[in-house]
Write a protein that holds these residues in place. Structure first.
Motif, PDB file in Angstrom:
ATOM      1  N   ILE A  46     -73.866  77.356  39.942  1.00 43.53           N
ATOM      2  CA  ILE A  46     -73.514  75.942  40.075  1.00 43.53           C
ATOM      3  C   ILE A  46     -73.738  75.570  41.530  1.00 43.53           C
ATOM      4  CG2 ILE A  46     -71.638  74.244  39.899  1.00 43.53           C
ATOM      5  CD1 ILE A  46     -70.389  76.785  38.113  1.00 43.53           C
ATOM      6  N   THR A  47     -74.472  74.494  41.759  1.00 38.82           N
ATOM      7  CA  THR A  47     -74.690  74.008  43.111  1.00 38.82           C
ATOM      8  C   THR A  47     -73.942  72.695  43.267  1.00 38.82           C
ATOM      9  OG1 THR A  47     -76.870  75.027  43.199  1.00 38.82           O
ATOM     10  CG2 THR A  47     -76.419  73.285  44.800  1.00 38.82           C
ATOM     11  N   ILE A  48     -73.131  72.608  44.304  1.00 33.60           N
ATOM     12  CA  ILE A  48     -72.367  71.399  44.588  1.00 33.60           C
ATOM     13  C   ILE A  48     -72.908  70.772  45.865  1.00 33.60           C
ATOM     14  CG2 ILE A  48     -70.077  70.470  45.181  1.00 33.60           C
ATOM     15  CD1 ILE A  48     -70.213  71.541  42.322  1.00 33.60           C
ATOM     16  N   THR A  49     -73.169  69.469  45.809  1.00 34.22           N
ATOM     17  CA  THR A  49     -73.506  68.717  47.012  1.00 34.22           C
ATOM     18  C   THR A  49     -72.239  67.985  47.426  1.00 34.22           C
ATOM     19  OG1 THR A  49     -75.732  68.391  46.138  1.00 34.22           O
ATOM     20  CG2 THR A  49     -75.076  67.019  48.011  1.00 34.22           C
ATOM     21  N   LYS A  50     -71.833  68.159  48.690  1.00 31.56           N
ATOM     22  CA  LYS A  50     -70.586  67.568  49.151  1.00 31.56           C
ATOM     23  C   LYS A  50     -70.850  66.411  50.103  1.00 31.56           C
ATOM     24  CE  LYS A  50     -69.692  70.223  53.309  1.00 31.56           C
ATOM     25  NZ  LYS A  50     -69.880  69.123  54.225  1.00 31.56           N
ATOM     26  N   SER A  51     -69.873  65.565  50.236  1.00 34.04           N
ATOM     27  CA  SER A  51     -69.910  64.494  51.219  1.00 34.04           C
ATOM     28  C   SER A  51     -69.830  65.112  52.611  1.00 34.04           C
ATOM     29  CB  SER A  51     -68.709  63.563  50.998  1.00 34.04           C
ATOM     30  OG  SER A  51     -68.500  62.765  52.132  1.00 34.04           O
ATOM     31  N   GLU A  52     -70.520  64.503  53.567  1.00 37.15           N
ATOM     32  CA  GLU A  52     -70.474  65.013  54.940  1.00 37.15           C
ATOM     33  C   GLU A  52     -69.074  64.887  55.535  1.00 37.15           C
ATOM     34  OE1 GLU A  52     -73.522  63.745  57.631  1.00 37.15           O
ATOM     35  OE2 GLU A  52     -75.057  63.879  56.070  1.00 37.15           O
ATOM     36  N   ALA A  53     -68.245  64.032  54.963  1.00 28.15           N
ATOM     37  CA  ALA A  53     -66.896  63.827  55.480  1.00 28.15           C
ATOM     38  C   ALA A  53     -65.963  65.000  55.172  1.00 28.15           C
ATOM     39  CB  ALA A  53     -66.309  62.542  54.901  1.00 28.15           C
ATOM     40  N   TYR A  54     -66.392  65.912  54.314  1.00 27.91           N
ATOM     41  CA  TYR A  54     -65.552  67.040  53.898  1.00 27.91           C
ATOM     42  C   TYR A  54     -66.126  68.351  54.417  1.00 27.91           C
ATOM     43  CZ  TYR A  54     -63.026  63.913  50.816  1.00 27.91           C
ATOM     44  OH  TYR A  54     -62.252  62.901  50.334  1.00 27.91           O
ATOM     45  N   GLU A  55     -65.244  69.254  54.781  1.00 26.88           N
ATOM     46  CA  GLU A  55     -65.642  70.595  55.211  1.00 26.88           C
ATOM     47  C   GLU A  55     -65.570  71.529  54.008  1.00 26.88           C
ATOM     48  OE1 GLU A  55     -66.818  71.442  58.193  1.00 26.88           O
ATOM     49  OE2 GLU A  55     -66.635  69.336  58.772  1.00 26.88           O
ATOM     50  N   TRP A  56     -66.464  72.520  53.968  1.00 28.31           N
ATOM     51  CA  TRP A  56     -66.480  73.453  52.847  1.00 28.31           C
ATOM     52  C   TRP A  56     -65.167  74.200  52.703  1.00 28.31           C
ATOM     53  CZ3 TRP A  56     -68.956  72.986  48.732  1.00 28.31           C
ATOM     54  CH2 TRP A  56     -70.272  72.546  48.704  1.00 28.31           C
ATOM     55  N   GLN A  57     -64.555  74.591  53.836  1.00 27.74           N
ATOM     56  CA  GLN A  57     -63.324  75.362  53.723  1.00 27.74           C
ATOM     57  C   GLN A  57     -62.196  74.550  53.097  1.00 27.74           C
ATOM     58  OE1 GLN A  57     -65.200  75.010  56.460  1.00 27.74           O
ATOM     59  NE2 GLN A  57     -64.019  74.917  58.333  1.00 27.74           N
ATOM     60  N   VAL A  58     -62.282  73.230  53.159  1.00 26.90           N
ATOM     61  CA  VAL A  58     -61.279  72.363  52.524  1.00 26.90           C
ATOM     62  C   VAL A  58     -61.638  72.143  51.048  1.00 26.90           C
ATOM     63  CG1 VAL A  58     -60.289  70.034  52.533  1.00 26.90           C
ATOM     64  CG2 VAL A  58     -60.724  71.222  54.700  1.00 26.90           C
ATOM     65  N   LEU A  59     -62.923  71.935  50.767  1.00 29.23           N
ATOM     66  CA  LEU A  59     -63.373  71.590  49.417  1.00 29.23           C
ATOM     67  C   LEU A  59     -63.508  72.809  48.497  1.00 29.23           C
ATOM     68  CD1 LEU A  59     -64.252  69.163  47.730  1.00 29.23           C
ATOM     69  CD2 LEU A  59     -66.575  69.503  48.549  1.00 29.23           C
ATOM     70  N   LYS A  60     -63.881  73.946  49.052  1.00 29.79           N
ATOM     71  CA  LYS A  60     -64.186  75.132  48.247  1.00 29.79           C
ATOM     72  C   LYS A  60     -63.053  75.554  47.299  1.00 29.79           C
ATOM     73  CE  LYS A  60     -66.127  79.754  48.725  1.00 29.79           C
ATOM     74  NZ  LYS A  60     -66.567  80.775  49.694  1.00 29.79           N
ATOM     75  N   PRO A  61     -61.784  75.612  47.719  1.00 36.85           N
ATOM     76  CA  PRO A  61     -60.730  76.009  46.779  1.00 36.85           C
ATOM     77  C   PRO A  61     -60.613  75.068  45.578  1.00 36.85           C
ATOM     78  CG  PRO A  61     -59.915  76.111  49.042  1.00 36.85           C
ATOM     79  CD  PRO A  61     -61.260  75.455  49.091  1.00 36.85           C
ATOM     80  N   SER A  62     -60.784  73.778  45.800  1.00 38.26           N
ATOM     81  CA  SER A  62     -60.718  72.820  44.695  1.00 38.26           C
ATOM     82  C   SER A  62     -61.876  73.020  43.724  1.00 38.26           C
ATOM     83  CB  SER A  62     -60.764  71.386  45.225  1.00 38.26           C
ATOM     84  OG  SER A  62     -59.704  71.146  46.096  1.00 38.26           O
ATOM     85  N   VAL A  63     -63.070  73.247  44.267  1.00 37.80           N
ATOM     86  CA  VAL A  63     -64.247  73.464  43.426  1.00 37.80           C
ATOM     87  C   VAL A  63     -64.067  74.748  42.620  1.00 37.80           C
ATOM     88  CG1 VAL A  63     -66.730  73.952  43.427  1.00 37.80           C
ATOM     89  CG2 VAL A  63     -65.816  72.142  44.891  1.00 37.80           C
ATOM     90  N   LEU A  64     -63.620  75.816  43.276  1.00 42.10           N
ATOM     91  CA  LEU A  64     -63.383  77.069  42.553  1.00 42.10           C
ATOM     92  C   LEU A  64     -62.349  76.871  41.446  1.00 42.10           C
ATOM     93  CD1 LEU A  64     -63.413  79.631  45.496  1.00 42.10           C
ATOM     94  CD2 LEU A  64     -65.084  79.447  43.649  1.00 42.10           C
ATOM     95  N   GLY A  65     -61.307  76.102  41.727  1.00 36.60           N
ATOM     96  CA  GLY A  65     -60.296  75.796  40.708  1.00 36.60           C
ATOM     97  C   GLY A  65     -60.894  75.050  39.535  1.00 36.60           C
ATOM     98  N   GLY A  66     -61.764  74.075  39.817  1.00 36.21           N
ATOM     99  CA  GLY A  66     -62.434  73.325  38.755  1.00 36.21           C
ATOM    100  C   GLY A  66     -63.331  74.209  37.904  1.00 36.21           C
ATOM    101  N   ILE A  67     -64.005  75.151  38.550  1.00 38.53           N
ATOM    102  CA  ILE A  67     -64.877  76.080  37.820  1.00 38.53           C
ATOM    103  C   ILE A  67     -64.040  76.993  36.922  1.00 38.53           C
ATOM    104  CG2 ILE A  67     -66.452  78.048  38.086  1.00 38.53           C
ATOM    105  CD1 ILE A  67     -67.501  76.591  40.662  1.00 38.53           C
TER     106      ILE A  67
END
Length: 173
Positions: A46-67
């Motif tokens: 799964i490839t996620i494109t994120k908004s530049e306003a967000y950092e991966w270390q902040v977004l990654k746990p939420s994405v992993l939870g969604g997966i």
């Protein structure tokens, strides 16, 4: 993201916003997360494109939870199979000229595996007047180096094997 499970049985699916994800409960789940701007499903990634306003270390746990939530649910990745655009674009067709057949073969065997390793896919669009038109998907579609990949990598390879190819151009969605 590599969930260690089959994501798409065949083909790929690319969603650039939640409105495009009508047929994908999985993509809708991921778009519900703040900061997710694109979702691409490959066979096992799964490839996620994120908004530049967000950092991966902040977004990654939420994405992993969604997966994890998706794979714990009975939801399908894609409900109806509109995911075959990329797969069908490289299928051999009786109406294809010998040159188009050669282009599709090279894209399928040499280019697609390399592009998939970077979290994307490639769609053959057309061959006209020596120009091959291709569409990049997934991480490759917004990647700054995708034009270089098309020009330097794919164009040079196709020109080497197929003298009739003079240029490769991207096709926008």
């Amino acid at each position: 993201f590599l969930p260690g499970k089959v994501v798409m049985k065949e083909g790929t699916a690319f969603y650039q916003n939640i409105d495009e994800a009508v047929n994908s409960p999985f993509a809708r789940r991921l778009f519900a997360l703040e900061g997710v701007e694109g979702v691409f499903f490959g066979s096992d990634f799964i490839t996620i494109t994120k908004s530049e306003a967000y950092e991966w270390q902040v977004l990654k746990p939420s994405v992993l939870g969604g997966i994890i939530d998706h794979f714990n649910s009975d939801d399908k990745t894609v409900e109806e199979d509109n995911s075959k655009e990329a797969l069908n674009s490289l299928e051999k067709n009786e109406d294809d000229s010998d040159i188009v057949k050669q282009i599709k073969e090279l894209l399928d065997t040499r280019v697609r595996p390399a592009v998939a390793m970077d979290g994307g896919d490639i769609i053959y669009n057309n061959f006209e007047d020596g120009v091959v038109y291709l569409k990049m998907q997934g991480a490759c579609s917004g990647c700054p180096s995708s034009t270089a990949t098309l020009k330097m990598g794919i164009e040079n390879m196709l020109k080497h094997y197929i003298p009739e190819v003079q240029e490769v151009r991207p096709v926008d969605a």
